[in-house]
Design a protein around this motif. Structure first.
Motif, PDB file in Angstrom:
ATOM      1  N   LEU A 145       0.828  -1.212   0.000  1.00  0.00           N
ATOM      2  CA  LEU A 145       0.000   0.000   0.000  1.00  0.00           C
ATOM      3  C   LEU A 145       0.860   1.260   0.000  1.00  0.00           C
ATOM      4  CD1 LEU A 145      -3.000   0.829   0.132  1.00  0.00           C
ATOM      5  CD2 LEU A 145      -2.749   0.963   2.615  1.00  0.00           C
ATOM      6  N   ALA A 146       1.952   1.220   0.792  1.00  0.00           N
ATOM      7  CA  ALA A 146       2.841   2.380   0.875  1.00  0.00           C
ATOM      8  C   ALA A 146       3.527   2.648  -0.451  1.00  0.00           C
ATOM      9  CB  ALA A 146       3.880   2.152   1.965  1.00  0.00           C
ATOM     10  N   LEU A 147       3.945   1.569  -1.139  1.00  0.00           N
ATOM     11  CA  LEU A 147       4.595   1.754  -2.440  1.00  0.00           C
ATOM     12  C   LEU A 147       3.655   2.448  -3.417  1.00  0.00           C
ATOM     13  CD1 LEU A 147       6.524  -1.620  -2.885  1.00  0.00           C
ATOM     14  CD2 LEU A 147       7.507   0.661  -2.625  1.00  0.00           C
ATOM     15  N   ARG A 148       2.389   2.015  -3.400  1.00  0.00           N
ATOM     16  CA  ARG A 148       1.420   2.665  -4.287  1.00  0.00           C
ATOM     17  C   ARG A 148       1.228   4.125  -3.900  1.00  0.00           C
ATOM     18  NH1 ARG A 148      -1.488  -2.263  -3.655  1.00  0.00           N
ATOM     19  NH2 ARG A 148      -2.985  -1.272  -2.214  1.00  0.00           N
ATOM     20  N   ARG A 149       1.194   4.372  -2.568  1.00  0.00           N
ATOM     21  CA  ARG A 149       0.991   5.744  -2.094  1.00  0.00           C
ATOM     22  C   ARG A 149       2.161   6.642  -2.438  1.00  0.00           C
ATOM     23  NH1 ARG A 149       2.302   8.943   2.215  1.00  0.00           N
ATOM     24  NH2 ARG A 149       0.708  10.420   2.892  1.00  0.00           N
ATOM     25  N   TYR A 150       3.387   6.180  -2.134  1.00  0.00           N
ATOM     26  CA  TYR A 150       4.562   7.005  -2.406  1.00  0.00           C
ATOM     27  C   TYR A 150       4.794   7.161  -3.904  1.00  0.00           C
ATOM     28  CZ  TYR A 150       5.724   7.028   2.549  1.00  0.00           C
ATOM     29  OH  TYR A 150       5.683   7.221   3.908  1.00  0.00           O
ATOM     30  N   THR A 208       4.354  11.229  -8.273  1.00  0.00           N
ATOM     31  CA  THR A 208       3.674  11.756  -9.462  1.00  0.00           C
ATOM     32  C   THR A 208       3.130  13.158  -9.195  1.00  0.00           C
ATOM     33  OG1 THR A 208       3.039   9.518 -10.150  1.00  0.00           O
ATOM     34  CG2 THR A 208       1.805  11.359 -11.110  1.00  0.00           C
ATOM     35  N   VAL A 209       2.551  13.353  -7.987  1.00  0.00           N
ATOM     36  CA  VAL A 209       2.006  14.665  -7.618  1.00  0.00           C
ATOM     37  C   VAL A 209       3.119  15.708  -7.584  1.00  0.00           C
ATOM     38  CG1 VAL A 209       0.954  15.992  -5.738  1.00  0.00           C
ATOM     39  CG2 VAL A 209       0.058  13.729  -6.326  1.00  0.00           C
ATOM     40  N   ILE A 210       4.271  15.359  -6.983  1.00  0.00           N
ATOM     41  CA  ILE A 210       5.382  16.312  -6.874  1.00  0.00           C
ATOM     42  C   ILE A 210       5.937  16.659  -8.247  1.00  0.00           C
ATOM     43  CG2 ILE A 210       7.732  16.605  -6.015  1.00  0.00           C
ATOM     44  CD1 ILE A 210       6.949  14.986  -3.570  1.00  0.00           C
ATOM     45  N   VAL A 211       6.089  15.642  -9.113  1.00  0.00           N
ATOM     46  CA  VAL A 211       6.606  15.895 -10.472  1.00  0.00           C
ATOM     47  C   VAL A 211       5.669  16.836 -11.224  1.00  0.00           C
ATOM     48  CG1 VAL A 211       7.041  14.832 -12.715  1.00  0.00           C
ATOM     49  CG2 VAL A 211       7.921  13.754 -10.643  1.00  0.00           C
ATOM     50  N   LYS A 212       4.373  16.598 -11.116  1.00  0.00           N
ATOM     51  CA  LYS A 212       3.391  17.460 -11.789  1.00  0.00           C
ATOM     52  C   LYS A 212       3.439  18.873 -11.234  1.00  0.00           C
ATOM     53  CE  LYS A 212      -1.586  17.992 -12.553  1.00  0.00           C
ATOM     54  NZ  LYS A 212      -2.937  17.434 -12.254  1.00  0.00           N
ATOM     55  N   TYR A 213       3.554  18.977  -9.904  1.00  0.00           N
ATOM     56  CA  TYR A 213       3.583  20.282  -9.242  1.00  0.00           C
ATOM     57  C   TYR A 213       4.825  21.067  -9.657  1.00  0.00           C
ATOM     58  CZ  TYR A 213       3.177  23.670  -5.415  1.00  0.00           C
ATOM     59  OH  TYR A 213       3.056  24.819  -4.688  1.00  0.00           O
ATOM     60  N   LYS A 214       5.959  20.391  -9.710  1.00  0.00           N
ATOM     61  CA  LYS A 214       7.193  21.060 -10.130  1.00  0.00           C
ATOM     62  C   LYS A 214       7.085  21.543 -11.570  1.00  0.00           C
ATOM     63  CE  LYS A 214      10.697  18.991  -7.120  1.00  0.00           C
ATOM     64  NZ  LYS A 214      11.939  18.191  -7.067  1.00  0.00           N
ATOM     65  N   ASP A 238      15.429  18.417  -0.881  1.00  0.00           N
ATOM     66  CA  ASP A 238      14.874  17.865   0.354  1.00  0.00           C
ATOM     67  C   ASP A 238      13.510  18.474   0.672  1.00  0.00           C
ATOM     68  OD1 ASP A 238      16.288  20.277   0.660  1.00  0.00           O
ATOM     69  OD2 ASP A 238      16.348  20.020   2.836  1.00  0.00           O
ATOM     70  N   ILE A 239      13.128  19.518  -0.059  1.00  0.00           N
ATOM     71  CA  ILE A 239      11.813  20.142   0.099  1.00  0.00           C
ATOM     72  C   ILE A 239      10.824  19.451  -0.835  1.00  0.00           C
ATOM     73  CG2 ILE A 239      10.501  22.287  -0.181  1.00  0.00           C
ATOM     74  CD1 ILE A 239      13.050  23.818   0.460  1.00  0.00           C
ATOM     75  N   HIS A 240       9.665  19.059  -0.293  1.00  0.00           N
ATOM     76  CA  HIS A 240       8.658  18.391  -1.121  1.00  0.00           C
ATOM     77  C   HIS A 240       7.786  19.391  -1.888  1.00  0.00           C
ATOM     78  CE1 HIS A 240       9.407  15.098   1.924  1.00  0.00           C
ATOM     79  NE2 HIS A 240       9.519  14.439   0.791  1.00  0.00           N
ATOM     80  N   PHE A 241       7.366  20.465  -1.212  1.00  0.00           N
ATOM     81  CA  PHE A 241       6.480  21.446  -1.842  1.00  0.00           C
ATOM     82  C   PHE A 241       6.913  22.866  -1.464  1.00  0.00           C
ATOM     83  CE2 PHE A 241       3.750  17.685  -1.374  1.00  0.00           C
ATOM     84  CZ  PHE A 241       3.288  17.551  -2.673  1.00  0.00           C
ATOM     85  N   GLU A 281      -3.218  22.243  -7.265  1.00  0.00           N
ATOM     86  CA  GLU A 281      -2.604  20.912  -7.383  1.00  0.00           C
ATOM     87  C   GLU A 281      -2.320  20.283  -6.022  1.00  0.00           C
ATOM     88  OE1 GLU A 281      -2.052  23.819 -10.357  1.00  0.00           O
ATOM     89  OE2 GLU A 281      -1.046  23.753  -8.407  1.00  0.00           O
ATOM     90  N   LEU A 282      -2.271  21.115  -4.968  1.00  0.00           N
ATOM     91  CA  LEU A 282      -1.974  20.593  -3.635  1.00  0.00           C
ATOM     92  C   LEU A 282      -3.091  19.706  -3.096  1.00  0.00           C
ATOM     93  CD1 LEU A 282      -0.383  23.732  -1.937  1.00  0.00           C
ATOM     94  CD2 LEU A 282       0.788  21.654  -2.634  1.00  0.00           C
ATOM     95  N   ARG A 283      -4.263  19.783  -3.703  1.00  0.00           N
ATOM     96  CA  ARG A 283      -5.362  18.931  -3.240  1.00  0.00           C
ATOM     97  C   ARG A 283      -4.996  17.455  -3.354  1.00  0.00           C
ATOM     98  NH1 ARG A 283      -8.427  22.943  -6.141  1.00  0.00           N
ATOM     99  NH2 ARG A 283      -9.630  24.229  -4.685  1.00  0.00           N
ATOM    100  N   ASP A 284      -4.170  17.116  -4.342  1.00  0.00           N
ATOM    101  CA  ASP A 284      -3.770  15.722  -4.537  1.00  0.00           C
ATOM    102  C   ASP A 284      -2.747  15.262  -3.511  1.00  0.00           C
ATOM    103  OD1 ASP A 284      -5.406  15.608  -6.788  1.00  0.00           O
ATOM    104  OD2 ASP A 284      -3.805  16.295  -8.122  1.00  0.00           O
ATOM    105  N   ALA A 285      -2.153  16.202  -2.769  1.00  0.00           N
ATOM    106  CA  ALA A 285      -1.121  15.836  -1.802  1.00  0.00           C
ATOM    107  C   ALA A 285      -1.714  15.428  -0.458  1.00  0.00           C
ATOM    108  CB  ALA A 285      -0.151  16.996  -1.595  1.00  0.00           C
ATOM    109  N   GLY A 286      -2.973  15.795  -0.217  1.00  0.00           N
ATOM    110  CA  GLY A 286      -3.594  15.448   1.054  1.00  0.00           C
ATOM    111  C   GLY A 286      -3.115  16.344   2.180  1.00  0.00           C
ATOM    112  N   ASP A 287      -3.141  15.822   3.391  1.00  0.00           N
ATOM    113  CA  ASP A 287      -2.756  16.573   4.584  1.00  0.00           C
ATOM    114  C   ASP A 287      -1.255  16.842   4.573  1.00  0.00           C
ATOM    115  OD1 ASP A 287      -2.558  17.741   7.029  1.00  0.00           O
ATOM    116  OD2 ASP A 287      -2.883  15.903   8.181  1.00  0.00           O
ATOM    117  N   LEU A 288      -0.858  18.118   4.699  1.00  0.00           N
ATOM    118  CA  LEU A 288       0.561  18.480   4.640  1.00  0.00           C
ATOM    119  C   LEU A 288       1.257  18.388   5.989  1.00  0.00           C
ATOM    120  CD1 LEU A 288       0.382  21.642   2.327  1.00  0.00           C
ATOM    121  CD2 LEU A 288       0.970  19.307   1.679  1.00  0.00           C
ATOM    122  N   GLU A 289       0.505  18.346   7.065  1.00  0.00           N
ATOM    123  CA  GLU A 289       1.087  18.416   8.400  1.00  0.00           C
ATOM    124  C   GLU A 289       1.934  17.197   8.728  1.00  0.00           C
ATOM    125  OE1 GLU A 289       2.548  19.473  11.595  1.00  0.00           O
ATOM    126  OE2 GLU A 289       1.076  20.884  10.856  1.00  0.00           O
TER     127      GLU A 289
END
Length: 553
Positions: free
Chosen positions: A72-77, A82-88, A202-205, A234-242
């Motif tokens: 499950l984690a592999l699918r999530r990460y 994919t979200v980070i690549v799109k955001y960048k 090292d920064i995700h977003f 696009e941050l909606r796809d990242a979920g909770d940032l905390e």
């Protein structure tokens, strides 16, 4: 992680409650290193284990449970990547070009093609300098930089030399600098280098929030994610940032803020789902009540920087502009014709005042725009050697562009151009002076209407409003005789007429005479007839103890 999960499984089999498991997890997180860049208690596998504790997974042994959740984690990460690549990719498109003034249709200037590294140093003690910003520049150019360590734009969150052993993490960086010195471009370069994989991976977003945009939302209410997603859907796809990601939030242009930002008295909030005013939301972000793990970068002009309490700032940097070598580098990058670029550099060096002002990148751009046109064409005009001359030619250039681009007009003489825009220029001068007195740096539609300015007509002419706010206000319609030495930047000749409304013009001038500090030493009114009411107003200004005028003509 398997050891931690086995321990939790053991506690569960011993009949420990979920609340007790959380107590143990808190203790583990306090003394254990991060796993996958997050604390053990916030790790995805642990949170999923706790969610499944009292559901269908509680009968699984740890080995089976780990296999299931690793898949499950592999699918999530994989999805996160994919979200980070799109955001960048989106940020790269947004920040890869720099728009200087009036952009020509179809012409794009890549930031990396003209970017010149700025001279950035550790910030000063935070004292406010009340001198005119131009004079601050002259003083800065006289300082020796031998004892200062330059900071690269991409390294603002790294410890300075001698600070490597400090235990406190650099969470909030405050970057100061006068108008046009390059703060926003530095932010743009930082974001672009991150988006293209050049630095700070090292920064995700990275979330960019300019104050001039936040001003328009000051009457609205949002929760944290609603505000962030308003600017970056696009941050909606990242979920909770905390706690899950390393997030950098950039607040650009604190000096332009119309929010109260009362960090002492605003409501305290730790709930990211609670809706509140943008002002309260920002103060809780800065205080660390919301997203305490997030990095913050705030840019500001020096006078406004004191709004942020010292205890909320972990590092202060100051953008000092271009040194002499960087000035030349900028012109050689900005002007494609190398011979013309060398000619422009030679001309700039021939005037001390122009050379000093080119410490400010935006003045380099103005100079390059004017001189590239005048030296590159057989214009026959007198090449400007003073600040006034440079600004005047820049104004004429903008009027000419407006005339040709928007009104489909032909080339006109200088006199005709000025005459055609006389009313607009006077109205914009009135607008500029009124708001400079009040400390406002950004104008909005309602401000234009108050000065009888047609919003659609003025959109292009807004570029002519003084680019630099005078800490010692001087009416925008004056002509300044700035000679080779900045020490002579104190002589003013009033053109005729003073303004269309003599009383209004005299009132503005009287205000300049008694401003604190006042650098005006010589005033020439020989071409004006202020009338009785004007003389009364000027007399009041001359009697003011702040007035330093020495010669009146």
């Amino acid at each position: 992680m398997s050891t931690i999960l086995c321990f939790l499984q053991q506690l569960l089999e011993e009949g420990k409650s979920a609340s007790m498991l959380n107590v143990y997890l808190a203790a583990i997180s306090a003394c254990h290193d991060k796993i996958d860049n997050v604390s053990p208690g916030a790790h995805f596998l642990v949170t999923q284990f706790l969610k499944g504790t009292f559901t269908r997974f509680y009968r699984l042994n740890v080995a089976d449970w780990l296999r299931y959740y690793k898949q499950l984690a592999l699918r999530r990460y994989g999805s996160l990547k994919t979200v980070i690549v799109k955001y960048k990719s989106i940020l790269k498109k947004r920040f890869e070009c720099i728009f200087e003034g009036v952009a020509e249709r179809g012409k794009r200037t890549l930031l990396n093609s003209i970017y010149t590294e700025l001279y950035i140093t550790e910030g000063n003690s935070g004292e406010v300098n009340n001198e005119h910003e131009v004079r601050q520049i002259e003083m800065a150019t006289k300082k020796k930089h031998t004892q200062e360590t330059p900071i690269k734009c991409n390294d603002v969150f790294k410890p300075l030399p001698g600070q490597e052993k400090l235990s406190e993490q650099i969470r909030t960086v405050l970057t100061k600098g006068i108008a046009g010195i390059g703060k926003t471009v530095s932010v743009q370069k930082f974001i672009l280098d991150w988006a293209t994989g050049e630095a700070n991976q090292d920064i995700h977003f990275i979330i960019f929030l300019p104050f001039r945009g936040l001003n328009l939302m000051r009457k609205e209410r949002y929760n944290l994610m609603e505000l962030l997603c308003y600017y970056h859907p696009e941050l909606r796809d990242a979920g909770d940032l905390e706690g899950k990601y390393t997030v950098l939030i950039i607040f650009d242009g604190l000096d332009e803020s119309r929010l109260s930002l009362d960090l002492q008295n605003n409501q305290m909030c730790h709930d990211v789902t609670q809706s509140m005013s943008v002002d309260v939301l920002l103060t809780n972000l800065i205080r660390g009540n919301l997203l305490p793990s997030a990095l913050l970068w705030i840019t500001s002009r020096p006078a406004a920087a004191s709004q942020i309490p010292a205890e909320c700032v972990h590092q202060v940097t100051e953008v000092r502009g271009f040194n002499d070598e960087q000035k030349e580098e900028y012109f050689r990058k900005r002007v494609s014709d190398q011979n013309l670029g060398s000619t422009i550099i030679t001309h700039i060096k021939s005037s001390r005042s122009l050379h000093i002002m080119c410490h400010i990148p935006v003045f380099c751009w103005i100079s390059a725009t004017v001189l590239e046109r005048m030296l590159g064409e057989a214009s026959g005009g007198v090449i400007p050697t003073t600040l006034t001359g440079m600004y005047t030619h820049f104004l004429l250039l903008l009027i000419s562009i407006k005339n040709k681009k928007y009104l489909c007009g032909n080339e006109e003489s200088t006199q005709n151009l000025l005459e055609s825009e006389k009313d607009n220029i006077l109205k914009l001068c009135k607008l500029a002076f009124k708001h400079l007195q009040n400390g406002n740096l950004i104008f909005y539609k309602e401000d234009l209407r108050e000065c009888d300015i047609d919003v659609s007509e003025a959109s292009i002419l807004m570029l002519m409003v003084p680019l630099e706010r005078a800490e010692s206000p001087v009416p925008s319609c004056v002509s300044m005789r700035s000679e080779d030495s900045m020490d002579h930047f104190t002589s003013v000749r009033m053109p005729s007429p003073l303004t269309q409304d003599k009383e209004e013009g005299c009132a503005a001038l009287a205000s300049a005479l008694c401003s604190n500090p006042s650098t005006l030493r010589e005033l020439d009114l020989s071409s004006n007839r202020p009338g009785d009411s004007g003389v009364t107003l000027l007399s009041a200004g001359l009697r003011d103890p702040n007035c330093k005028l020495e010669k009146l003509l």
